[in-house]
Design a protein around this motif. Sequence first.
Motif, short mmCIF file in Angstrom:
data_model
loop_
_atom_site.label_atom_id
_atom_site.label_comp_id
_atom_site.label_asym_id
_atom_site.label_seq_id
_atom_site.Cartn_x
_atom_site.Cartn_y
_atom_site.Cartn_z
N ARG A 86 -43.83 -16.97 -56.00
CA ARG A 86 -44.50 -15.74 -55.58
C ARG A 86 -45.69 -16.12 -54.71
N LEU A 87 -45.66 -15.74 -53.44
CA LEU A 87 -46.74 -16.06 -52.51
C LEU A 87 -47.45 -14.78 -52.09
N ARG A 88 -48.79 -14.82 -52.16
CA ARG A 88 -49.61 -13.69 -51.73
C ARG A 88 -50.47 -14.15 -50.55
N ASP A 89 -50.31 -13.50 -49.42
CA ASP A 89 -51.06 -13.82 -48.20
C ASP A 89 -51.06 -15.32 -47.89
N PRO A 90 -49.87 -15.91 -47.82
CA PRO A 90 -49.82 -17.35 -47.55
C PRO A 90 -50.08 -17.64 -46.07
N ASP A 91 -50.50 -18.87 -45.79
CA ASP A 91 -50.52 -19.31 -44.40
C ASP A 91 -49.16 -19.95 -44.12
N SER A 92 -48.93 -20.34 -42.89
CA SER A 92 -47.61 -20.86 -42.52
C SER A 92 -47.29 -22.16 -43.26
N THR A 93 -48.28 -22.99 -43.50
CA THR A 93 -48.06 -24.25 -44.22
C THR A 93 -47.60 -23.98 -45.64
N THR A 94 -48.21 -23.02 -46.30
CA THR A 94 -47.84 -22.68 -47.68
C THR A 94 -46.43 -22.10 -47.73
N LEU A 95 -46.09 -21.24 -46.77
CA LEU A 95 -44.74 -20.67 -46.74
C LEU A 95 -43.70 -21.77 -46.53
N MET A 96 -43.95 -22.67 -45.60
CA MET A 96 -42.98 -23.74 -45.34
C MET A 96 -42.84 -24.65 -46.55
N ALA A 97 -43.93 -24.92 -47.26
CA ALA A 97 -43.87 -25.74 -48.48
C ALA A 97 -43.03 -25.04 -49.55
N ALA A 98 -43.17 -23.71 -49.66
CA ALA A 98 -42.38 -22.96 -50.64
C ALA A 98 -40.90 -23.00 -50.28
N LEU A 99 -40.58 -22.88 -49.00
CA LEU A 99 -39.18 -22.97 -48.57
C LEU A 99 -38.60 -24.35 -48.88
N GLU A 100 -39.40 -25.38 -48.67
CA GLU A 100 -38.94 -26.73 -49.01
C GLU A 100 -38.72 -26.88 -50.51
N ARG A 101 -39.60 -26.28 -51.30
CA ARG A 101 -39.45 -26.35 -52.77
C ARG A 101 -38.16 -25.65 -53.22
N VAL A 102 -37.88 -24.48 -52.65
CA VAL A 102 -36.64 -23.77 -52.99
C VAL A 102 -35.43 -24.61 -52.58
N ARG A 103 -35.49 -25.21 -51.39
CA ARG A 103 -34.40 -26.07 -50.94
C ARG A 103 -34.18 -27.24 -51.91
N ASP A 104 -35.28 -27.84 -52.37
CA ASP A 104 -35.16 -28.96 -53.31
C ASP A 104 -34.54 -28.52 -54.64
N MET A 105 -34.91 -27.33 -55.11
CA MET A 105 -34.31 -26.81 -56.35
C MET A 105 -32.81 -26.60 -56.16
N ALA A 106 -32.42 -26.05 -55.02
CA ALA A 106 -31.00 -25.82 -54.74
C ALA A 106 -30.25 -27.15 -54.63
N ARG A 107 -30.87 -28.14 -54.05
CA ARG A 107 -30.22 -29.46 -53.95
C ARG A 107 -30.02 -30.09 -55.32
N ARG A 108 -31.02 -29.93 -56.21
CA ARG A 108 -30.85 -30.45 -57.58
C ARG A 108 -29.68 -29.76 -58.27
N ASP A 109 -29.59 -28.44 -58.08
CA ASP A 109 -28.47 -27.70 -58.65
C ASP A 109 -27.15 -28.21 -58.09
N SER A 110 -27.13 -28.44 -56.79
CA SER A 110 -25.91 -28.91 -56.15
C SER A 110 -25.48 -30.26 -56.71
#
Length: 140
Positions: A86-110
């Motif tokens: 859950r991101l509130r008023d993120p900057d672009s760096t924070t958003l990109m880090a969150a996208l990378e974290r979601v990608r990493d979670m999906a890769r672990r699942d895979s």
Amino acid sequence: MRHSRDTRLSFAARACATILVAGVSTSPAAGSWEASELPRHRLGLVVSSTQGLPGKARLPGAAADGDAFADVLRELGGVASAGLLRLRDPDSTTLMAALERVRDMARRDSAQRVPTELVVYLAGHAALDGIELGPHVVSW
């Protein structure tokens, strides 16, 4: 105007029906298991941004909309708190880090052969070229 929690959940539940739900392709090879037999891992990324590019109106309700949607994902959507970012008023760096974290979670699942479903929700300004986070645009 403040709405009751039930009203917010009802609104967010209706919104669930109108957003794009993207399935991250982490399924095992075809024919190895029946889809109904597989455990599923659901992830959510909920972003709210109250400010768009200069000159755009502030969106004071964006945070409450994002909170309500996150509640729906946890309570009705099968997304565990550990799988919800859950991101509130993120900057672009924070958003990109969150996208990378979601990608990493999906890769672990895979790697564990667990299909992953991802829901991304934005309450904020966006345009054809991307998401507006204050004075910055994060390209699609």
